[in-house]
Design a protein around this motif. Structure first.
Motif, PDB file in Angstrom:
ATOM      1  N   ALA A 145      -8.776  10.074  -2.285  1.00  0.00           N
ATOM      2  CA  ALA A 145      -8.884   8.911  -1.412  1.00  0.00           C
ATOM      3  C   ALA A 145      -8.288   9.226  -0.054  1.00  0.00           C
ATOM      4  CB  ALA A 145      -8.146   7.731  -2.039  1.00  0.00           C
ATOM      5  N   GLY A 146      -8.630   8.402   0.920  1.00  0.00           N
ATOM      6  CA  GLY A 146      -8.003   8.514   2.220  1.00  0.00           C
ATOM      7  C   GLY A 146      -8.824   9.288   3.224  1.00  0.00           C
ATOM      8  N   ASN A 147      -8.127  10.148   3.991  1.00  0.00           N
ATOM      9  CA  ASN A 147      -8.770  10.855   5.108  1.00  0.00           C
ATOM     10  C   ASN A 147      -9.956  11.689   4.654  1.00  0.00           C
ATOM     11  OD1 ASN A 147      -6.761   9.779   6.615  1.00  0.00           O
ATOM     12  ND2 ASN A 147      -5.571  11.657   6.827  1.00  0.00           N
ATOM     13  N   ASN A 148     -11.013  11.648   5.453  1.00  0.00           N
ATOM     14  CA  ASN A 148     -12.201  12.490   5.257  1.00  0.00           C
ATOM     15  C   ASN A 148     -12.930  12.227   3.930  1.00  0.00           C
ATOM     16  OD1 ASN A 148     -11.577  13.813   7.710  1.00  0.00           O
ATOM     17  ND2 ASN A 148     -10.123  15.138   6.639  1.00  0.00           N
ATOM     18  N   THR A 149     -12.765  11.082   3.360  1.00  0.00           N
ATOM     19  CA  THR A 149     -13.495  10.723   2.150  1.00  0.00           C
ATOM     20  C   THR A 149     -14.061   9.328   2.327  1.00  0.00           C
ATOM     21  OG1 THR A 149     -11.695   9.626   0.953  1.00  0.00           O
ATOM     22  CG2 THR A 149     -11.807  12.042   0.791  1.00  0.00           C
ATOM     23  N   ASN A 150     -14.974   8.989   1.441  1.00  0.00           N
ATOM     24  CA  ASN A 150     -15.560   7.653   1.484  1.00  0.00           C
ATOM     25  C   ASN A 150     -14.794   6.674   0.608  1.00  0.00           C
ATOM     26  OD1 ASN A 150     -17.671   8.420   3.222  1.00  0.00           O
ATOM     27  ND2 ASN A 150     -18.846   9.258   1.491  1.00  0.00           N
ATOM     28  N   GLU A 151     -13.798   7.175  -0.134  1.00  0.00           N
ATOM     29  CA  GLU A 151     -13.040   6.324  -1.024  1.00  0.00           C
ATOM     30  C   GLU A 151     -11.895   5.652  -0.274  1.00  0.00           C
ATOM     31  OE1 GLU A 151     -13.742   5.603  -4.119  1.00  0.00           O
ATOM     32  OE2 GLU A 151     -15.528   6.848  -4.038  1.00  0.00           O
ATOM     33  N   PRO A 152     -11.725   4.345  -0.408  1.00  0.00           N
ATOM     34  CA  PRO A 152     -10.604   3.664   0.255  1.00  0.00           C
ATOM     35  C   PRO A 152      -9.279   4.084  -0.366  1.00  0.00           C
ATOM     36  CG  PRO A 152     -11.718   2.166  -1.243  1.00  0.00           C
ATOM     37  CD  PRO A 152     -12.554   3.414  -1.198  1.00  0.00           C
ATOM     38  N   MET A 153      -8.265   4.237   0.468  1.00  0.00           N
ATOM     39  CA  MET A 153      -6.943   4.620  -0.007  1.00  0.00           C
ATOM     40  C   MET A 153      -6.223   3.406  -0.587  1.00  0.00           C
ATOM     41  SD  MET A 153      -3.800   6.397   2.111  1.00  0.00           S
ATOM     42  CE  MET A 153      -4.510   8.033   2.071  1.00  0.00           C
ATOM     43  N   THR A 154      -5.604   3.575  -1.736  1.00  0.00           N
ATOM     44  CA  THR A 154      -4.795   2.516  -2.331  1.00  0.00           C
ATOM     45  C   THR A 154      -3.368   2.640  -1.825  1.00  0.00           C
ATOM     46  OG1 THR A 154      -4.125   3.834  -4.250  1.00  0.00           O
ATOM     47  CG2 THR A 154      -6.220   2.623  -4.411  1.00  0.00           C
ATOM     48  N   PHE A 155      -2.571   1.602  -2.043  1.00  0.00           N
ATOM     49  CA  PHE A 155      -1.174   1.673  -1.618  1.00  0.00           C
ATOM     50  C   PHE A 155      -0.433   2.779  -2.366  1.00  0.00           C
ATOM     51  CE2 PHE A 155       3.326   0.465  -2.005  1.00  0.00           C
ATOM     52  CZ  PHE A 155       3.664   0.451  -0.661  1.00  0.00           C
ATOM     53  N   GLU A 156      -0.796   2.988  -3.636  1.00  0.00           N
ATOM     54  CA  GLU A 156      -0.174   4.062  -4.412  1.00  0.00           C
ATOM     55  C   GLU A 156      -0.502   5.422  -3.801  1.00  0.00           C
ATOM     56  OE1 GLU A 156      -1.793   1.510  -5.688  1.00  0.00           O
ATOM     57  OE2 GLU A 156      -0.053   0.471  -6.574  1.00  0.00           O
ATOM     58  N   ASP A 157      -1.754   5.606  -3.346  1.00  0.00           N
ATOM     59  CA  ASP A 157      -2.136   6.847  -2.662  1.00  0.00           C
ATOM     60  C   ASP A 157      -1.337   7.022  -1.371  1.00  0.00           C
ATOM     61  OD1 ASP A 157      -4.114   7.356  -4.580  1.00  0.00           O
ATOM     62  OD2 ASP A 157      -5.602   6.184  -3.483  1.00  0.00           O
ATOM     63  N   PHE A 158      -1.231   5.932  -0.614  1.00  0.00           N
ATOM     64  CA  PHE A 158      -0.513   5.959   0.658  1.00  0.00           C
ATOM     65  C   PHE A 158       0.959   6.294   0.433  1.00  0.00           C
ATOM     66  CE2 PHE A 158       1.814   3.664   4.041  1.00  0.00           C
ATOM     67  CZ  PHE A 158       1.292   4.318   5.147  1.00  0.00           C
ATOM     68  N   GLN A 159       1.550   5.669  -0.543  1.00  0.00           N
ATOM     69  CA  GLN A 159       2.964   5.885  -0.839  1.00  0.00           C
ATOM     70  C   GLN A 159       3.237   7.323  -1.272  1.00  0.00           C
ATOM     71  OE1 GLN A 159       6.029   3.022  -3.044  1.00  0.00           O
ATOM     72  NE2 GLN A 159       4.681   4.011  -4.507  1.00  0.00           N
ATOM     73  N   ALA A 160       2.275   7.915  -1.984  1.00  0.00           N
ATOM     74  CA  ALA A 160       2.445   9.281  -2.484  1.00  0.00           C
ATOM     75  C   ALA A 160       2.471  10.314  -1.358  1.00  0.00           C
ATOM     76  CB  ALA A 160       1.329   9.613  -3.472  1.00  0.00           C
ATOM     77  N   LEU A 161       2.027   9.942  -0.146  1.00  0.00           N
ATOM     78  CA  LEU A 161       2.054  10.859   0.986  1.00  0.00           C
ATOM     79  C   LEU A 161       3.475  11.087   1.508  1.00  0.00           C
ATOM     80  CD1 LEU A 161      -1.005   9.490   3.005  1.00  0.00           C
ATOM     81  CD2 LEU A 161      -0.954  11.484   1.500  1.00  0.00           C
ATOM     82  N   PHE A 162       4.395  10.191   1.159  1.00  0.00           N
ATOM     83  CA  PHE A 162       5.768  10.269   1.640  1.00  0.00           C
ATOM     84  C   PHE A 162       6.645  10.984   0.612  1.00  0.00           C
ATOM     85  CE2 PHE A 162       3.787   6.863   3.871  1.00  0.00           C
ATOM     86  CZ  PHE A 162       4.425   6.737   5.094  1.00  0.00           C
ATOM     87  N   LYS A 163       7.467  11.880   1.078  1.00  0.00           N
ATOM     88  CA  LYS A 163       8.376  12.595   0.190  1.00  0.00           C
ATOM     89  C   LYS A 163       9.449  11.652  -0.323  1.00  0.00           C
ATOM     90  CE  LYS A 163      11.551  16.531   0.089  1.00  0.00           C
ATOM     91  NZ  LYS A 163      12.168  17.620   0.895  1.00  0.00           N
ATOM     92  N   PRO A 164       9.688  11.584  -1.633  1.00  0.00           N
ATOM     93  CA  PRO A 164      10.734  10.701  -2.162  1.00  0.00           C
ATOM     94  C   PRO A 164      12.112  11.128  -1.655  1.00  0.00           C
ATOM     95  CG  PRO A 164       9.250  11.432  -3.908  1.00  0.00           C
ATOM     96  CD  PRO A 164       8.935  12.261  -2.705  1.00  0.00           C
ATOM     97  N   GLY A 165      12.924  10.164  -1.276  1.00  0.00           N
ATOM     98  CA  GLY A 165      14.267  10.442  -0.786  1.00  0.00           C
ATOM     99  C   GLY A 165      15.260   9.427  -1.312  1.00  0.00           C
ATOM    100  N   THR A 166      16.519   9.640  -0.997  1.00  0.00           N
ATOM    101  CA  THR A 166      17.587   8.737  -1.426  1.00  0.00           C
ATOM    102  C   THR A 166      18.542   8.508  -0.262  1.00  0.00           C
ATOM    103  OG1 THR A 166      18.909  10.618  -2.219  1.00  0.00           O
ATOM    104  CG2 THR A 166      17.497   9.502  -3.836  1.00  0.00           C
ATOM    105  N   LEU A 167      19.346   7.482  -0.397  1.00  0.00           N
ATOM    106  CA  LEU A 167      20.404   7.233   0.574  1.00  0.00           C
ATOM    107  C   LEU A 167      21.653   7.996   0.161  1.00  0.00           C
ATOM    108  CD1 LEU A 167      19.990   3.378   1.116  1.00  0.00           C
ATOM    109  CD2 LEU A 167      19.099   5.235   2.538  1.00  0.00           C
ATOM    110  N   PRO A 168      22.458   8.483   1.110  1.00  0.00           N
ATOM    111  CA  PRO A 168      22.313   8.363   2.566  1.00  0.00           C
ATOM    112  C   PRO A 168      21.221   9.264   3.125  1.00  0.00           C
ATOM    113  CG  PRO A 168      24.214   9.705   2.018  1.00  0.00           C
ATOM    114  CD  PRO A 168      23.699   9.182   0.721  1.00  0.00           C
TER     115      PRO A 168
END
Length: 337
Positions: free
Chosen positions: A46-69
């Motif tokens: 899904a997403g860039n360069n495809t005909n499939e709409p990106m879901t929020f789960e797809d969008f969220q997966a683009l970000f590297k998981p992190g923690t505070l601080p």
């Protein structure tokens, strides 16, 4: 691919022993069809360069998981990222906001957006995005609720804007956001301004303290609760010198109060600032306890005075060598009208 796999397995199931009845064959076929559909779904991009709409789960997966601080400085912001890692502006507009870069880049400037980190917080979640344009590189902190709904954004990092300031940020494990702006002055001198923000559950941010190494002008304290009602007997402004104040205003009822504390000690080398809602106790006492940290303030009211004392760790709101403590004298207030 789906029909080839399904038809092949239908043939296999049809050749099973006659002892397997029709209902069992139909059940096995249904399981295979579900598995084939799941495989097809997982293989779609899904997403860039495809005909499939990106879901929020797809969008969220683009970000590297992190923690505070968490920290983001200019050096990290300047690290070059492959264009293939950029996220489409249409997806950012859909899941976050279409005004992310407003005020920092012109409408005609081509800006690439790169997802950096997603961090779960105590009261809200965060997504950090880097914007790269011809004129500058900027970092944004997007604030979302626990269901993924966009609430607000902060400009938290910059490699050098029009005024020459370099901005970096840090977020501690109590969700206090510190934004530092450093600017070169004449010679080797630099000016540093630090602003501390508390993030609220609704996505709003509250400026709780400002530190600067610039000159301090006596008598200039911005009081964010100055215009609130002061009908309670303890409401008013209590001062200690020109640059220290405890401001008390009426709360929602007679048992609560709003307060703002700002102090400057040691010729401006140690400062503190804090605001919030406290509640009255028996014996002319009041108390504040931060829900997100161990910070607490005790208030002792008497005739025309208030004494404050720190009853928890409030280091995020003051310098390390000074505390929220001392006696303050109530100022006379002129009634308006």
């Amino acid at each position: 691919m789906f029909f080839e796999i399904t038809c092949a397995h239908i043939k296999i199931i049809s050749n099973f022993s006659p002892r397997i009845n029709f209902s069992m064959k139909r059940y096995l076929l249904l399981l295979l069809m579900i598995g084939a559909l799941a495989a097809c779904k997982n293989n779609k991009k899904a997403g860039n360069n495809t005909n499939e709409p990106m879901t929020f789960e797809d969008f969220q997966a683009l970000f590297k998981p992190g923690t505070l601080p968490y920290k983001l400085n200019a050096d990290t912001l300047q690290l070059k990222m492959a264009d293939s890692l950029a996220v489409a502006a249409t997806d950012v507009n859909r899941f976050l906001t279409d005004t992310l870069t407003k005020g920092d880049y012109s409408k005609t400037e081509k800006v690439k957006l790169f997802p950096l980190t997603r961090i779960p917080g105590n009261v809200a979640d965060y997504m950090i995005i880097k914007a790269v344009g011809k004129s500058q590189t900027t970092g944004y902190l997007c604030i979302l609720d626990k269901k993924g709904k966009y609430l607000n954004r902060l400009r938290i990092a910059n490699t050098g804007g029009s005024d020459g300031s370099i901005i970096s940020t840090s977020i501690d494990n109590k969700n206090v956001v510190k934004i530092s702006a450093e600017k070169k002055k004449s010679g080797a001198n630099t000016s540093l301004k630090e602003e501390f923000y508390a993030v609220n559950k609704d996505g709003s941010v509250q400026l709780i303290m400002t530190n600067t190494n610039g000159p301090t002008t006596a008598g200039q304290i911005f009081n964010p609760i100055d215009t609130l009602p002061r009908k309670h007997k303890f409401s008013g402004d209590y001062t200690s010198g020109d640059m220290s104040i405890v401001s008390i205003r009426d709360g929602e009822d007679g048992k609560t109060f709003q307060f703002f504390i700002s102090f400057s000690k040691d010729n401006g080398n140690c400062k503190g600032e804090l605001s919030g809602r406290g509640h009255y106790l028996a014996g002319n006492r009041g108390e504040y306890k931060d829900k997100e940290s161990s910070c607490g303030i005790s208030f002792q009211f008497s005739a025309g005075r208030v004494n404050i004392r720190e009853i928890g760790g409030c280091g995020a709101y003051r310098g390390i060598k000074c505390f929220f403590e001392g006696g303050f004298v109530k100022k006379k207030h002129k009634s308006q009208g």
